[in-house]
Design an enzyme around this catalytic site. Sequence first.
Site, PDB file in Angstrom:
ATOM      1  N   HIS A 104      -2.840  36.131  84.068  1.00  0.00           N
ATOM      2  CA  HIS A 104      -2.282  37.135  83.165  1.00  0.00           C
ATOM      3  C   HIS A 104      -1.395  38.161  83.864  1.00  0.00           C
ATOM      4  CE1 HIS A 104      -5.349  35.621  80.324  1.00  0.00           C
ATOM      5  NE2 HIS A 104      -4.465  35.996  79.428  1.00  0.00           N
ATOM      6  N   ASP A 169      -8.904  46.272  76.913  1.00  0.00           N
ATOM      7  CA  ASP A 169      -8.758  45.953  75.487  1.00  0.00           C
ATOM      8  C   ASP A 169      -8.831  44.447  75.242  1.00  0.00           C
ATOM      9  OD1 ASP A 169      -8.546  48.581  74.789  1.00  0.00           O
ATOM     10  OD2 ASP A 169      -6.372  48.620  74.795  1.00  0.00           O
ATOM     11  N   GLU A 279      -7.886  55.927  71.047  1.00  0.00           N
ATOM     12  CA  GLU A 279      -6.603  55.282  71.300  1.00  0.00           C
ATOM     13  C   GLU A 279      -5.664  55.614  70.162  1.00  0.00           C
ATOM     14  OE1 GLU A 279      -5.909  51.083  73.116  1.00  0.00           O
ATOM     15  OE2 GLU A 279      -5.899  50.810  70.958  1.00  0.00           O
TER      16      GLU A 279
END
Length: 438
Positions: A104, A169, A279
């Site tokens: 990633h 997240d 958030e």
Amino acid sequence: MPNPCLISSHFVLLTILLSCITSMCSLGKFTSPLPNDIISLDLATRLRNDPHSINIVSNDYGNLVHESPSAVLYPSSIDDIVNLIKFSNNCSTPFGISARGRGHSVRGQAMARGGVVVDMPSLSQNGIGIRVSWDPSLGYYADVGGEQMWIDVLRAGLEYGLAPVSWTDYLYLSVGGTLSNAGISGQSFLHGPQISNVLELDVITGKGELFTCSQHMNSELFFAVLGGLGQFGIITRARIVLEKAASRAKWVRMLYSDFSIFTRDQEHLISSTVPDYVEGSLITHQSPPNNWRSSFYTPPIAPRSLLYSNPRKASSTPLNSSNTTTIRQPTISIRWDDRMSAVTPDEDVFYTLGLLQSSGAEESGEYDKLNNEIIEFCEKSGIKIKQYLPHYKSEEDWMEHYGPKWNTFLERKNKFDPRMILSPGQRIFTSAIAYSDV
């Protein structure tokens, strides 16, 4: 109480997110930079250089950088990684070695041009896995292989009614990967990043030495590796803090039309003990009203003000011409341990600002240009930022990024990886000329 609205008084932590399989031992001699006698090692049967294996590790999630290694190691044990690093150290010209988790990274950080990429998920077959425990002095914790994904840590913990205290997240990331950066989310204001919630590590250094380390044992290596971008060692085990998992959750969504009030309330929430997660995001006129956390939109967005509390200055930000979605998370610097390699703005309260961009390969240059404009805008406006998942091309830029920590960072590199073997894809200790096209 935090300043209610003056965002410009805070620093900002900026995230720009922007054939058949043949074993090496059957090839005889290499047609690559690797020494021919590597085929004499016991691990040679787990090295691959077929096109399929090479192609997988020559790309990552960002799809911007394409770097081919000479081989891929699929380790059956930690000893394979230890022996590979030792072999490279003993070469007159060592080759680079990068640990790859779930791929990633976005700028080739886990690549190793001409070297060897270690496929960490291969350790899942014979590694330590995930072991949940309790200790009177430590409380609940999990010993987790560095190759494991956070989603599996959660699942293992929930079997005992437990969960890690700090997340990212997105949970399909490797434990070793996020701990090598920081691991941030809307929980960071309360518990700190993931690197602040680690009790112990097993690390293979750039010398091929395996150490167990913690705040009280081999502490310099412990603090170096956490947030160290893979420069000092490969994490093979982490002891993660757990807590009792909540049985229920209440999600409150609030919509604002005034940016200053929005920011004031965010800072009020992180100064209290009520929420566990805070958030925010900026919603455009093109966003569906029920889509609170939009993904990507082709029409341009025009935030009231992304970096300033004064709406009149919004028109001067380069974000107004982009199709960028922004995610904002306020956090408190006291939750970050300054002894770790990770750097943050020198301010009590700062924001992580995610600029989520998506484009085709032919448009990537335009987004690189936009990213640079945003950074230049911040610099000219006196907004001192730090990049998360940083990408730089010169040593001077890295020195600026680490600031007062640079000398410590360099000393640790010379101590734990003196031949500059580990994580060459970060381009910290690699010639900028060799990567000038990236």
